[in-house]
Design an enzyme around this catalytic site. Structure first.
Site, PDB file in Angstrom:
ATOM      1  N   LEU A  33      39.521  13.007 -39.134  1.00  0.00           N
ATOM      2  CA  LEU A  33      38.467  13.377 -38.135  1.00  0.00           C
ATOM      3  C   LEU A  33      38.606  14.793 -37.561  1.00  0.00           C
ATOM      4  O   LEU A  33      39.539  15.415 -37.200  1.00  0.00           O
ATOM      5  CB  LEU A  33      38.802  12.372 -36.863  1.00  0.00           C
ATOM      6  CG  LEU A  33      38.874  10.785 -37.348  1.00  0.00           C
ATOM      7  CD1 LEU A  33      39.035   9.966 -35.956  1.00  0.00           C
ATOM      8  CD2 LEU A  33      37.507  10.543 -37.724  1.00  0.00           C
ATOM      9  N   HIS A  37      33.171  14.162 -35.900  1.00  0.00           N
ATOM     10  CA  HIS A  37      33.321  13.014 -35.668  1.00  0.00           C
ATOM     11  C   HIS A  37      33.400  12.697 -34.029  1.00  0.00           C
ATOM     12  O   HIS A  37      33.117  11.625 -33.558  1.00  0.00           O
ATOM     13  CB  HIS A  37      34.568  12.280 -36.304  1.00  0.00           C
ATOM     14  CG  HIS A  37      34.612  12.648 -37.876  1.00  0.00           C
ATOM     15  ND1 HIS A  37      35.319  13.279 -38.400  1.00  0.00           N
ATOM     16  CD2 HIS A  37      33.872  11.864 -38.647  1.00  0.00           C
ATOM     17  CE1 HIS A  37      35.114  13.088 -39.835  1.00  0.00           C
ATOM     18  NE2 HIS A  37      34.261  12.285 -39.918  1.00  0.00           N
ATOM     19  N   GLN A  61      31.912   3.574 -52.356  1.00  0.00           N
ATOM     20  CA  GLN A  61      30.989   4.691 -52.233  1.00  0.00           C
ATOM     21  C   GLN A  61      31.428   5.993 -52.904  1.00  0.00           C
ATOM     22  O   GLN A  61      30.911   7.027 -53.103  1.00  0.00           O
ATOM     23  CB  GLN A  61      30.555   5.113 -50.814  1.00  0.00           C
ATOM     24  CG  GLN A  61      31.608   5.680 -50.012  1.00  0.00           C
ATOM     25  CD  GLN A  61      31.316   5.831 -48.636  1.00  0.00           C
ATOM     26  OE1 GLN A  61      31.221   4.848 -47.776  1.00  0.00           O
ATOM     27  NE2 GLN A  61      31.125   6.883 -47.962  1.00  0.00           N
TER      28      GLN A  61
HETATM   29  P1  PAJ Z   1      32.465  10.436 -42.753  1.00  0.00           P
HETATM   30  O1  PAJ Z   1      32.021  11.352 -43.807  1.00  0.00           O
HETATM   31  O2  PAJ Z   1      33.799  10.260 -42.211  1.00  0.00           O
HETATM   32  O3  PAJ Z   1      31.402  10.648 -41.464  1.00  0.00           O
HETATM   33  C1  PAJ Z   1      31.518   9.756 -40.450  1.00  0.00           C
HETATM   34  C2  PAJ Z   1      30.516  10.066 -39.512  1.00  0.00           C
HETATM   35  O4  PAJ Z   1      30.611  11.434 -39.208  1.00  0.00           O
HETATM   36  C3  PAJ Z   1      29.012  10.327 -40.415  1.00  0.00           C
HETATM   37  O5  PAJ Z   1      27.905   9.348 -39.613  1.00  0.00           O
HETATM   38  C4  PAJ Z   1      28.786  11.767 -40.602  1.00  0.00           C
HETATM   39  O6  PAJ Z   1      27.455  12.120 -40.410  1.00  0.00           O
HETATM   40  C5  PAJ Z   1      29.277  12.032 -39.339  1.00  0.00           C
HETATM   41  N1  PAJ Z   1      29.727  13.506 -39.410  1.00  0.00           N
HETATM   42  C6  PAJ Z   1      30.399  14.329 -40.344  1.00  0.00           C
HETATM   43  N2  PAJ Z   1      30.438  15.725 -40.131  1.00  0.00           N
HETATM   44  C7  PAJ Z   1      29.904  15.578 -39.006  1.00  0.00           C
HETATM   45  C8  PAJ Z   1      29.393  17.042 -38.270  1.00  0.00           C
HETATM   46  N3  PAJ Z   1      29.563  18.299 -38.861  1.00  0.00           N
HETATM   47  N4  PAJ Z   1      28.705  16.862 -37.209  1.00  0.00           N
HETATM   48  C9  PAJ Z   1      28.132  15.951 -36.863  1.00  0.00           C
HETATM   49  N5  PAJ Z   1      28.740  14.798 -37.470  1.00  0.00           N
HETATM   50  C10 PAJ Z   1      29.326  14.562 -38.488  1.00  0.00           C
HETATM   51  O7  PAJ Z   1      29.886   9.235 -43.485  1.00  0.00           O
HETATM   52  C11 PAJ Z   1      30.982   8.592 -43.649  1.00  0.00           C
HETATM   53  O8  PAJ Z   1      32.021   9.019 -43.246  1.00  0.00           O
HETATM   54  C12 PAJ Z   1      30.694   7.354 -44.778  1.00  0.00           C
HETATM   55  O9  PAJ Z   1      29.530   7.234 -45.414  1.00  0.00           O
HETATM   56  C13 PAJ Z   1      30.479   6.033 -43.557  1.00  0.00           C
HETATM   57  C14 PAJ Z   1      29.338   6.020 -42.945  1.00  0.00           C
HETATM   58  C15 PAJ Z   1      31.853   5.918 -42.685  1.00  0.00           C
HETATM   59  C16 PAJ Z   1      30.516   4.615 -44.304  1.00  0.00           C
HETATM   60  O10 PAJ Z   1      31.665   4.636 -45.456  1.00  0.00           O
END
Ligand code: PAJ
Length: 281
Positions: A33, A37, A61
């Protein structure tokens, strides 16, 4: 803050909150994270009485040649990040807990999943839809929070919720960036020093497109060309796509006359990076 590894633990906790009349916000993640996140968790904590964060690297995925084995993990740090952002429950299941040996049901979608990132990542969004549907069914949140950084994921999840009548609200949150504009991502750790420096070109290229739009240029081909040219000026970066699409259907638009999504993906070495902005007329 509690950490639950089983579906049953999550169900029991959420049920107890529900009987107290409390609302539940949910942030699905794959861990490692960062502040992106964290911004979703902060928003969830602001808008709900309780917050659930899932940390699960979803094998479904990842393509065969993708980075499932090497995807970064740091549960200890993740626990600290969640606790400091007002999370009440972390759901951290094993792959076996989520997918039994005989697992054979999937959530699939036509159209939206085949464009943009779906082109170079076949099956990716089928895996995302399936795990998010499962997580929604386990957590049963009132609101779920996603990052606009993954714009296609947001559009797909919103459509899934609408098409399948899921009783929850999907909330998209703005992209959190590094000082040079690079969108924060768990995968940025893969970049070596040179690649990291070169990566700033992605946001810069989108900035060029934003300026063209602000100057009144409406033809998508011209805006796409400006992105392509800017990316080409950085030898270490290779363009995957630069597209201008409708926010909901993700279909290409020829002229930007209504709000549109301008999205790009690049390869920096072996690492694939994405970024986008929404152009509001
Ligand atoms: P992950 O890549 O861990 O991202 C989790 C959530 O954090 C996603 O909704 C993503 O868009 C958001 N996020 C990532 N980087 C960000 C940033 N720089 N600014 C704002 N939000 C950000 O996306 C996934 O996981 C997976 O596909 C998941 C939805 C968990 C399904 O497995």
């Amino acid at each position: 803050m509690k950490i639950g590894n089983t579906i049953q633990e999550v169900r029991e906790n959420v049920k107890a909150w529900r009987t107290e009349g409390l609302t539940v916000g949910f942030v699905p993640t794959m861990g490692y994270l960062h502040e992106g996140h964290q911004s979703l968790m902060n928003r969830a904590a602001k808008e709900n009485d309780r917050v659930v964060v899932s940390i699960f690297i979803n094998p479904l995925q990842f393509g065969k040649k993708e980075d499932l084995e090497t995807y970064p993990r740091d549960l200890e740090k993740d626990i600290i990040v969640c606790a400091s952002a007002g999370t009440n429950l972390i759901f951290h299941p094993t792959a076996e807990e989520m997918y039994g040996e005989d697992f054979c049901s999937f959530v699939d979608m036509n159209g939206l999943t085949d464009t943009l990132c779906g082109k170079s990542r076949p099956g990716h969004f089928r895996g995302v839809c399936t795990v998010v549907m499962k997580l929604f069914n386990i957590v049963k949140p009132d609101r779920a929070y996603f990052g606009q950084k993954d714009a296609q994921q947001v559009a797909i999840i919103k459509r899934m919720v609408r098409d399948l009548n899921l009783d929850l609200e999907v909330i998209a949150c703005g992209t959190i960036r590094e000082a040079d504009g690079l969108a924060k991502s768990s995968r940025n750790i893969y970049l070596n020093h040179e690649e990291r420096k070169a990566s700033a070109i992605l946001k810069e290229a989108l900035g060029v497109a934003e300026k063209k739009l602000a100057a009144g240029i409406r033809a998508s081909v011209e805006i796409q060309r400006s992105i392509r040219e800017k990316i080409a000026s950085e030898a270490a970066v290779r363009l995957d796509y630069a597209e201008i699409v409708d926010l909901e259907t993700l279909l290409p638009v020829n002229r930007v006359e209504a709000p549109a999504l301008v999205a790009a993906a690049v390869y920096v070495g072996k690492t694939r990076l994405i970024d986008n902005f929404i152009y509001e007329i």
